[in-house]
Enzyme design. Structure first.
Site: not given
Ligand code: NAP
Length: 320
Positions: A147, A150-151
């Site tokens: 993701c 997200c990261d």
């Protein structure tokens, strides 16, 4: 509602009939449970084998509102679980093996019990496809991510790899150029599957380098990823990229196998919604990544859980 089952003298574990059963315990499932329990609907979560879902495999979560300093994925999920329990949700860490949505009350069979419910919320999520390279599992959440939203911000000024040739891979590669020095796109074919507009945007981006007919052989590192070995399948030449991370963007599989033949899916195999969060079966609702292949965020899954819970409460009130 069966009186003996609703009796307050009974322990929650012995109850077999609930107002609502939620299948799955990620952000969507826990949020739905917080809302239905708070609305005084007897709620059971059957959490599956990995309670907490994808966030249990994540390290720091920086984009879930309410945590100014960030929070670790597993801690976020444990806190959601505690919150649902505090509202009165019963949670069983068992796996559903069969469902029967043809008759009411709905029947849900786990490895150890059969339960009944007037309403069901499916919140079983989706699983990112794995690339299958050596080291992928070992370095998951230590440089291997599924993701970018997200990261991505954890990879500032690093060189990284994105695997895949579809719209997700292009979207992630472009997004990651905001943080990374350089993004290597590794694709197994000599042309992309992504839409023309996404291809054009990726080709125009100076930070993205494409490696065609190339597969990932091995992910290496110490504490975190520092090297990825790739092979050109047309020449068999192997090279090593000095990179800090790998974003796997080769699609997701919605966790819908259990419901095949009982509810409708869309063209991509995700649960199709007919009326807000309701499926084609009246009384069966869905929330989170199991129906949403567009946003796939913890916060959007939680929001869908909230919506499904409100829809369930309204459905149960109207039934009475
Ligand atoms: P996808 O379209 O199925 O693409 C998956 C990509 O990963 C393909 O290039 C495929 O290669 C590759 N792949 C699959 N398995 C692989 C493996 N084992 N090893 C190496 N490569 C592998 O999935 P997606 O990109 O996640 O998109 C899913 C849907 O969402 C699509 O309909 C897409 O259009 C849509 N979407 C749209 C947007 C947008 O419009 N902005 C953004 C994201 C997603 P091959 O090409 O060789 O099969």
């Amino acid at each position: 509602m069966q009186a003996e089952i609703r009796s307050d003298n009974k322990k929650p574990e012995t109850r077999k009939k609930f107002d609502v059963i939620i299948i799955g315990a990620g952000p969507a499932g826990y949020t739905a449970a917080i809302y239905t329990s708070r609305a005084k609907r007897e709620t059971l979560i059957i959490s599956g084998i990995l309670p907490g879902g994808q966030l249990m495999l994540t390290t720091e979560v920086e984009n879930f509102p309410g945590f100014a300093k960030g929070i670790m994925g597993p801690e976020l999920m444990t806190t959601m679980r505690e919150q649902a329990e505090r509202m009165g949700t019963t949670i069983i860490d068992d796996e559903v093996v069969n469902v029967d949505f043809r008759h009411k009350p709905f029947k849900i069979l786990t490895y150890s019990e059969e339960y009944e419910a007037d309403a069901v919320i499916i919140a079983t999520g989706a699983t990112p496809r794995k690339i299958g390279a050596k080291g992928e599992q070992e370095f998951s959440a230590r440089g291997v991510s599924y993701c970018a939203t997200c990261d991505g911000p954890f990879f500032k000024n690093q060189d990284i790899v994105v695997a895949g040739g579809g719209d997700s891979a292009m979207e992630e590669a472009i997004f990651l150029t905001k943080f990374a020095n350089k993004v290597h796109v590794i694709h197994r074919k000599d042309k992309l599957r992504a839409s023309k507009v996404m291809q054009d945007r990726a080709f125009e981006n100076q930070k993205i380098q494409f490696h065609w007919n190339t597969v990932i052989e091995e992910i290496k590192g110490n504490q975190k990823v520092n090297q990825i070995t790739v092979k050109d399948t047309s020449t068999n030449a192997v090279k090593t990229l000095e990179v800090g991370g790998l974003f796997v963007a080769i699609g997701h599989e919605p966790n819908t196998k259990l419901f095949q033949g009982q509810i409708d899916f869309d063209a991509n195999g995700y649960i199709a919604l007919k009326n807000h969060t309701q499926t084609n079966v009246e009384g069966v609702f869905a929330a989170g990544d199991v129906h949403d292949h567009r946003y796939r965020q913890a916060i959007t899954a939680a929001a869908f859980g909230c919506m499904a819970a409100i829809d369930v409460d309204k459905y149960l009130a109207e039934r009475k």
